[in-house]
Design a protein around this motif. Structure first.
Motif, PDB file in Angstrom:
ATOM      1  N   ALA A  71     -10.673  17.588  -6.994  1.00 54.53           N
ATOM      2  CA  ALA A  71     -10.654  16.264  -6.372  1.00 54.53           C
ATOM      3  C   ALA A  71     -10.159  15.203  -7.350  1.00 54.53           C
ATOM      4  N   PHE A  72     -10.533  15.326  -8.619  1.00 58.38           N
ATOM      5  CA  PHE A  72     -10.071  14.390  -9.643  1.00 58.38           C
ATOM      6  C   PHE A  72      -8.549  14.385  -9.749  1.00 58.38           C
ATOM      7  N   LEU A  73      -7.926  15.537  -9.504  1.00 64.90           N
ATOM      8  CA  LEU A  73      -6.470  15.655  -9.654  1.00 64.90           C
ATOM      9  C   LEU A  73      -5.689  15.021  -8.510  1.00 64.90           C
ATOM     10  N   LEU A  74      -6.301  14.866  -7.346  1.00 64.42           N
ATOM     11  CA  LEU A  74      -5.557  14.399  -6.167  1.00 64.42           C
ATOM     12  C   LEU A  74      -4.872  13.044  -6.371  1.00 64.42           C
ATOM     13  N   PRO A  75      -5.597  12.006  -6.800  1.00 69.00           N
ATOM     14  CA  PRO A  75      -4.906  10.729  -7.012  1.00 69.00           C
ATOM     15  C   PRO A  75      -3.847  10.804  -8.113  1.00 69.00           C
ATOM     16  N   LEU A  76      -4.056  11.675  -9.097  1.00 68.26           N
ATOM     17  CA  LEU A  76      -3.051  11.838 -10.147  1.00 68.26           C
ATOM     18  C   LEU A  76      -1.775  12.459  -9.578  1.00 68.26           C
ATOM     19  N   LEU A  77      -1.944  13.441  -8.693  1.00 67.39           N
ATOM     20  CA  LEU A  77      -0.775  14.068  -8.075  1.00 67.39           C
ATOM     21  C   LEU A  77       0.000  13.090  -7.201  1.00 67.39           C
ATOM     22  N   ARG A  78      -0.719  12.227  -6.520  1.00 61.26           N
ATOM     23  CA  ARG A  78      -0.042  11.226  -5.688  1.00 61.26           C
ATOM     24  C   ARG A  78       0.730  10.228  -6.550  1.00 61.26           C
ATOM     25  N   LYS A  79       0.174   9.895  -7.708  1.00 63.40           N
ATOM     26  CA  LYS A  79       0.810   8.916  -8.585  1.00 63.40           C
ATOM     27  C   LYS A  79       1.887   9.545  -9.474  1.00 63.40           C
ATOM     28  N   PHE A  80       1.642  10.805  -9.881  1.00 56.42           N
ATOM     29  CA  PHE A  80       2.584  11.505 -10.767  1.00 56.42           C
ATOM     30  C   PHE A  80       2.922  12.878 -10.168  1.00 56.42           C
ATOM     31  N   PRO A  81       3.637  12.907  -9.047  1.00 52.55           N
ATOM     32  CA  PRO A  81       3.849  14.176  -8.332  1.00 52.55           C
ATOM     33  C   PRO A  81       4.736  15.178  -9.060  1.00 52.55           C
ATOM     34  N   LYS A  82       5.404  14.757 -10.123  1.00 49.41           N
ATOM     35  CA  LYS A  82       6.294  15.680 -10.826  1.00 49.41           C
ATOM     36  C   LYS A  82       5.851  15.917 -12.270  1.00 49.41           C
ATOM     37  N   CYS A  83       4.560  15.770 -12.504  1.00 50.55           N
ATOM     38  CA  CYS A  83       4.001  16.018 -13.839  1.00 50.55           C
ATOM     39  C   CYS A  83       3.588  17.490 -13.938  1.00 50.55           C
ATOM     40  N   TYR A  84       4.243  18.227 -14.826  1.00 53.11           N
ATOM     41  CA  TYR A  84       3.959  19.654 -14.976  1.00 53.11           C
ATOM     42  C   TYR A  84       2.492  19.931 -15.270  1.00 53.11           C
ATOM     43  N   TRP A  85       1.876  19.117 -16.140  1.00 57.61           N
ATOM     44  CA  TRP A  85       0.533  19.421 -16.630  1.00 57.61           C
ATOM     45  C   TRP A  85      -0.519  19.338 -15.532  1.00 57.61           C
ATOM     46  N   ILE A  86      -0.317  18.435 -14.582  1.00 55.23           N
ATOM     47  CA  ILE A  86      -1.279  18.338 -13.480  1.00 55.23           C
ATOM     48  C   ILE A  86      -1.232  19.602 -12.627  1.00 55.23           C
ATOM     49  N   TRP A  87      -0.016  20.013 -12.254  1.00 56.45           N
ATOM     50  CA  TRP A  87       0.131  21.224 -11.448  1.00 56.45           C
ATOM     51  C   TRP A  87      -0.387  22.446 -12.202  1.00 56.45           C
ATOM     52  N   ASN A  88      -0.090  22.532 -13.504  1.00 56.51           N
ATOM     53  CA  ASN A  88      -0.553  23.677 -14.302  1.00 56.51           C
ATOM     54  C   ASN A  88      -2.078  23.725 -14.379  1.00 56.51           C
ATOM     55  N   TYR A  89      -2.668  22.563 -14.566  1.00 51.52           N
ATOM     56  CA  TYR A  89      -4.130  22.522 -14.680  1.00 51.52           C
ATOM     57  C   TYR A  89      -4.778  22.888 -13.350  1.00 51.52           C
ATOM     58  N   ARG A  90      -4.164  22.461 -12.262  1.00 54.72           N
ATOM     59  CA  ARG A  90      -4.716  22.795 -10.945  1.00 54.72           C
ATOM     60  C   ARG A  90      -4.698  24.310 -10.732  1.00 54.72           C
ATOM     61  N   LEU A  91      -3.610  24.946 -11.128  1.00 53.89           N
ATOM     62  CA  LEU A  91      -3.550  26.402 -11.022  1.00 53.89           C
ATOM     63  C   LEU A  91      -4.588  27.067 -11.924  1.00 53.89           C
ATOM     64  N   TRP A  92      -4.804  26.485 -13.100  1.00 51.77           N
ATOM     65  CA  TRP A  92      -5.811  27.045 -14.002  1.00 51.77           C
ATOM     66  C   TRP A  92      -7.204  26.993 -13.368  1.00 51.77           C
ATOM     67  N   LEU A  93      -7.529  25.870 -12.733  1.00 53.80           N
ATOM     68  CA  LEU A  93      -8.824  25.743 -12.068  1.00 53.80           C
ATOM     69  C   LEU A  93      -9.006  26.837 -11.008  1.00 53.80           C
ATOM     70  N   LEU A  94      -7.971  27.062 -10.230  1.00 51.45           N
ATOM     71  CA  LEU A  94      -8.056  28.055  -9.168  1.00 51.45           C
ATOM     72  C   LEU A  94      -8.103  29.473  -9.739  1.00 51.45           C
ATOM     73  N   ASP A  95      -7.442  29.669 -10.872  1.00 52.72           N
ATOM     74  CA  ASP A  95      -7.518  30.965 -11.535  1.00 52.72           C
ATOM     75  C   ASP A  95      -8.935  31.214 -12.045  1.00 52.72           C
ATOM     76  N   GLU A  96      -9.575  30.167 -12.592  1.00 50.88           N
ATOM     77  CA  GLU A  96     -10.970  30.292 -13.012  1.00 50.88           C
ATOM     78  C   GLU A  96     -11.852  30.644 -11.817  1.00 50.88           C
ATOM     79  N   ALA A  97     -11.596  29.997 -10.701  1.00 49.05           N
ATOM     80  CA  ALA A  97     -12.375  30.301  -9.494  1.00 49.05           C
ATOM     81  C   ALA A  97     -12.168  31.754  -9.072  1.00 49.05           C
ATOM     82  N   SER A  98     -10.930  32.223  -9.148  1.00 47.08           N
ATOM     83  CA  SER A  98     -10.611  33.591  -8.722  1.00 47.08           C
ATOM     84  C   SER A  98     -11.343  34.633  -9.555  1.00 47.08           C
TER      85      SER A  98
END
Length: 329
Positions: A71-98
């Protein structure tokens, strides 16, 4: 960071820093360490060998940490939709969940991501970060479905339909055309399409791209021409794994090439400044020559295409000069 201080205060500090500058990848990495330190004891033995939690209370604690950070990442993605680190971190979170949570919880998280990335792409349909993320989401959902049921339903048909929808809304969507080219081989394999069906499919795709090209023949839009290049690759020497039809006869290949050349010649009328038409005509002529050692049109016409292309694309003068020298041998 040097002191390895894993506290809530430091975690909040990373939040403030990343809201100001999400490109600060060192902070993202430290946030990963912080989050892992917050997970219940016994759930982070070796990061690459974590097993799903049996303790429902501990699992819920981990899930809540991950959901809150997503949820913390959502406003960041809206403001910086082409930032690699946000997308990478989001995938990391989901990988941790997996690796830490029960499969039904993980499936729910990935399913929500599919809805999220759909909304992101509706706002910016050509965001290649979003398209790459969507590919990963679909891959994970298919993996989870296969683990639950080996005969689980593939998402290939849905993805093919999605590319059609996105292309129809914006013909210049390079990512949608590219995704389509990657989905098609899997689609045809899953449909168990025979030779006749594959020919019909290729004809429909050629008709689709030709309608798109004719909508604006003088367009400098590379996305359409790259997909056209993918399709005409079926006529050349092969086969390749991504061919739609891998067993075309020599006569069929030459017939396709001739039809494409005639269509592009017609397109050239009124679009003489579009370098892509000349380049594709040359590609097809060279392809035909490689198949039967004869030019599909008079060689002087091919030479004129090369001359016109060299004038329209002076930045690649060396390339076209080399092509002319080989043509004149």
């Amino acid at each position: 960071m040097h002191e390895k201080s894993y506290t809530n205060d430091v975690f909040r500090m990373t939040t403030k820093l990343l809201e100001l500058n999400p490109e600060y990848y060192t902070v993202w990495n430290y946030r990963r360490l912080l989050l892992r330190s917050f997970f219940p004891s016994g759930t982070s033995r070796c990061p690459n060998e974590v097993q799903p939690l049996d303790d429902s209370t501990a699992a819920e604690t981990v899930r809540q940490y991950i959901v809150d950070d997503l949820a913390f990442l959502l406003p960041l993605l809206r403001k910086f939709p082409k930032c690699y680190w946000i997308w990478n971190y989001r995938l990391w979170l989901l990988d941790e969940a997996s690796r830490r949570l029960p499969s039904f919880t993980v499936h729910d998280l990935w399913r929500r991501e599919l809805g999220l990335v759909g909304k992101m792409l509706s706002l910016d349909s050509r965001n290649f970060h979003g398209w790459g993320y969507r590919r990963e989401v679909v891959s994970q959902l298919e993996r989870l479905s296969a683990e639950a049921d080996p005969s689980g339903v593939s998402m290939t048909e849905d993805e093919f339909g999605y590319t059609t929808k996105m292309i129809e809304s914006n013909l210049s969507n390079f990512s949608a055309w590219h995704r389509r080219s990657k989905v098609i081989p899997k689609l045809l394999e899953e449909r168990a399409v025979d030779h006749t069906g594959r020919r019909d499919f290729l004809d429909k795709e050629l008709e689709l791209i030709q309608r798109a090209l004719w909508a604006d023949p003088d367009s400098k839009d590379q996305s359409l021409w790259f997909y056209h290049q993918y399709l005409i690759g079926n006529f050349g020497p092969g086969p390749r794994q991504d061919f739609i039809v891998s067993d075309l006869s020599l006569e069929d290949r030459l017939t396709y090439i001739k039809a494409q050349i005639e269509d592009l010649r017609d397109m050239l009328d009124g679009a003489e400044t579009c370098k892509w038409i000349y380049q594709r005509l040359i590609d097809l002529a060279l392809m035909s020559k490689s198949l039967n050692e004869h030019w599909p049109v008079d060689s002087s016409e091919v030479a004129s295409w090369i001359e016109n292309l060299a004038e329209l694309d002076p930045l690649r003068k060396g390339r076209w000069d080399d092509l002319k020298s080989r043509f004149n041998r």
